[in-house]
Design a protein around this motif. Structure first.
Motif, PDB file in Angstrom:
ATOM      1  N   PHE A 168       0.986  -1.356   0.024  1.00  0.00           N
ATOM      2  CA  PHE A 168       0.021  -0.011   0.076  1.00  0.00           C
ATOM      3  C   PHE A 168       0.946   1.221   0.013  1.00  0.00           C
ATOM      4  CE2 PHE A 168      -2.774  -3.183   1.617  1.00  0.00           C
ATOM      5  CZ  PHE A 168      -4.080  -2.641   1.230  1.00  0.00           C
ATOM      6  N   ARG A 169       0.512   2.339  -0.691  1.00  0.00           N
ATOM      7  CA  ARG A 169       1.068   3.503  -0.451  1.00  0.00           C
ATOM      8  C   ARG A 169       0.915   4.148   0.750  1.00  0.00           C
ATOM      9  NH1 ARG A 169      -0.911   6.305  -6.181  1.00  0.00           N
ATOM     10  NH2 ARG A 169      -2.834   5.523  -5.358  1.00  0.00           N
ATOM     11  N   ARG A 170       1.832   5.048   1.052  1.00  0.00           N
ATOM     12  CA  ARG A 170       1.812   5.622   2.271  1.00  0.00           C
ATOM     13  C   ARG A 170       0.630   6.708   2.594  1.00  0.00           C
ATOM     14  NH1 ARG A 170       5.304   6.019   6.556  1.00  0.00           N
ATOM     15  NH2 ARG A 170       6.637   4.841   5.286  1.00  0.00           N
ATOM     16  N   GLY A 171       0.170   7.311   1.574  1.00  0.00           N
ATOM     17  CA  GLY A 171      -0.999   8.143   1.430  1.00  0.00           C
ATOM     18  C   GLY A 171      -2.155   7.171   1.738  1.00  0.00           C
ATOM     19  N   ASP A 172      -2.385   6.073   1.119  1.00  0.00           N
ATOM     20  CA  ASP A 172      -3.442   5.221   1.259  1.00  0.00           C
ATOM     21  C   ASP A 172      -3.541   4.669   2.820  1.00  0.00           C
ATOM     22  OD1 ASP A 172      -4.378   5.688  -1.214  1.00  0.00           O
ATOM     23  OD2 ASP A 172      -3.118   4.022  -2.195  1.00  0.00           O
ATOM     24  N   VAL A 173      -2.266   4.331   3.226  1.00  0.00           N
ATOM     25  CA  VAL A 173      -2.036   3.814   4.506  1.00  0.00           C
ATOM     26  C   VAL A 173      -2.696   4.688   5.589  1.00  0.00           C
ATOM     27  CG1 VAL A 173      -0.478   3.201   6.318  1.00  0.00           C
ATOM     28  CG2 VAL A 173      -0.048   2.364   4.093  1.00  0.00           C
ATOM     29  N   GLN A 174      -2.437   6.007   5.460  1.00  0.00           N
ATOM     30  CA  GLN A 174      -2.968   6.950   6.240  1.00  0.00           C
ATOM     31  C   GLN A 174      -4.560   7.107   6.287  1.00  0.00           C
ATOM     32  OE1 GLN A 174      -1.061   8.326   8.727  1.00  0.00           O
ATOM     33  NE2 GLN A 174       0.643   7.074   7.911  1.00  0.00           N
ATOM     34  N   ARG A 175      -4.846   6.977   4.996  1.00  0.00           N
ATOM     35  CA  ARG A 175      -6.558   7.155   4.678  1.00  0.00           C
ATOM     36  C   ARG A 175      -7.165   5.839   5.400  1.00  0.00           C
ATOM     37  NH1 ARG A 175     -10.773  10.338   4.800  1.00  0.00           N
ATOM     38  NH2 ARG A 175     -12.201   9.399   3.197  1.00  0.00           N
ATOM     39  N   ILE A 176      -6.465   4.645   5.303  1.00  0.00           N
ATOM     40  CA  ILE A 176      -6.786   3.375   5.777  1.00  0.00           C
ATOM     41  C   ILE A 176      -7.020   3.702   7.469  1.00  0.00           C
ATOM     42  CG2 ILE A 176      -6.699   1.098   6.443  1.00  0.00           C
ATOM     43  CD1 ILE A 176      -5.378   0.872   3.483  1.00  0.00           C
TER      44      ILE A 176
END
Length: 315
Positions: A168-176
């Protein structure tokens, strides 16, 4: 015998009776309720006096409850003040202290399904009396849960690493992590709040302030949608035991801006640990003026204790 000289000529800070169980009738606004209460009352004992007349305490309680409580309903702190003043007069004491502890039923609605349920709010009235001076405190005890911020922080770090390793990309991780409640261990909490003032305060509102200081309230009745709400709500605002104490004090100051600087506040939070064999506690006490000054960033940090405040002569 009680008035005779003691073998050891030392004054006593408190001497009296505790654990006297009575039914009392109390009033809040237009509502009156008959509830079970436990009463204790003590006096300061002079060094030259062997003892107090213990048998007269229960006798006095019977008289006060029959004459006052059954004829007119009082706030619990007013009843404590009445008992303390009567003790001073009847016992010839320099100072008396009375404490009444009761369980007060309050109506609740479940957060999602809106079902009626009942909670028992701990209700405490404390008063001291000396010749011409009475000081009184109203207090509440309420339950809730706290979700531990420290453990949740560890879970967040580990979940971040795992999601990044999974591609997962870091931006997606934060959103999750923003969308999904993160696990942590929960602590059943019990908050206590005292307000010493002549200003009329509402005990049910104080109970709501205590509940709001924790991660989430608890309910006797919960359907599945309610249970989901409570669990998610708690994990979205994790709080330390120290956070709850500070938030409760701030809540009182915001709800009652008319409190005088010489009034008194006390907040205590106990959390029952689930991953340790010990429990945790935090508390803060002081005059309203001391707390306001500290919140404003000015003046030395001082902490006036409850017994000190109760013993002060009112100007």
């Amino acid at each position: 015998m009680q008035a005779s000289e003691p073998e050891v000529r030392l004054g006593l800070s408190r001497a009296g009776v505790i654990g006297v169980s009575k039914a009392i009738r109390i009033r809040y606004g237009e509502m009156e309720k008959l509830i079970a209460a436990e009463i204790e009352c003590t006096v300061d004992l002079d060094p030259a006096q062997k003892g107090v007349h213990m048998s007269r305490f229960p006798e006095l309680f019977e008289e006060v409850i029959e004459h006052v409580v059954l004829e007119e309903a009082f706030l619990v702190e007013e009843l404590a003040a009445h008992i303390a003043a009567e003790i001073v007069e009847r016992q010839g004491a320099v100072r008396a202290e009375a404490r009444i502890t009761a369980r007060y039923p309050v109506e609740r609605r479940t957060p999602v399904t809106d079902l009626a349920t009942q909670a028992l709010l701990g209700l405490i009235g404390i008063a001291t009396a000396s010749e011409g001076t009475v000081r009184r405190v109203v207090g509440v005890e309420a339950n809730g849960i706290n979700a531990c911020p420290c453990a949740q922080g560890l879970v967040r770090e580990k979940a971040t690493d795992r999601l990044l390793e999974a591609g997962f990309r870091r931006g997606d991780v934060q959103r999750i992590l923003e969308l999904v409640p993160l696990a942590t261990h929960n602590q059943r909490g019990r908050g206590t709040l005292f307000v010493g003032t002549e200003t009329r305060v509402n005990a049910e509102q104080l109970g709501e302030i205590v509940e709001a200081s924790m991660s989430a309230p608890v309910y006797e009745l919960l359907k599945r949608p309610d249970e989901l709400f409570v669990v998610e709500h708690a994990h979205l605002q994790p709080r330390f035991v120290e956070d709850s104490v500070r938030l409760a004090l701030q809540g009182v100051l915001n709800a009652y801006p008319a409190l005088a600087d010489e009034d008194f506040l006390f907040s205590r939070q106990v959390n029952l640990e689930t991953i340790h064999t010990h429990d945790v506690v935090a508390e803060r006490y002081g005059t309203v003026g001391e707390l306001r000054a500290e919140l404003d960033g000015g003046g030395p940090e001082t902490h006036t204790e409850l017994r000190t405040w109760l013993a002060e002569e009112r100007a």
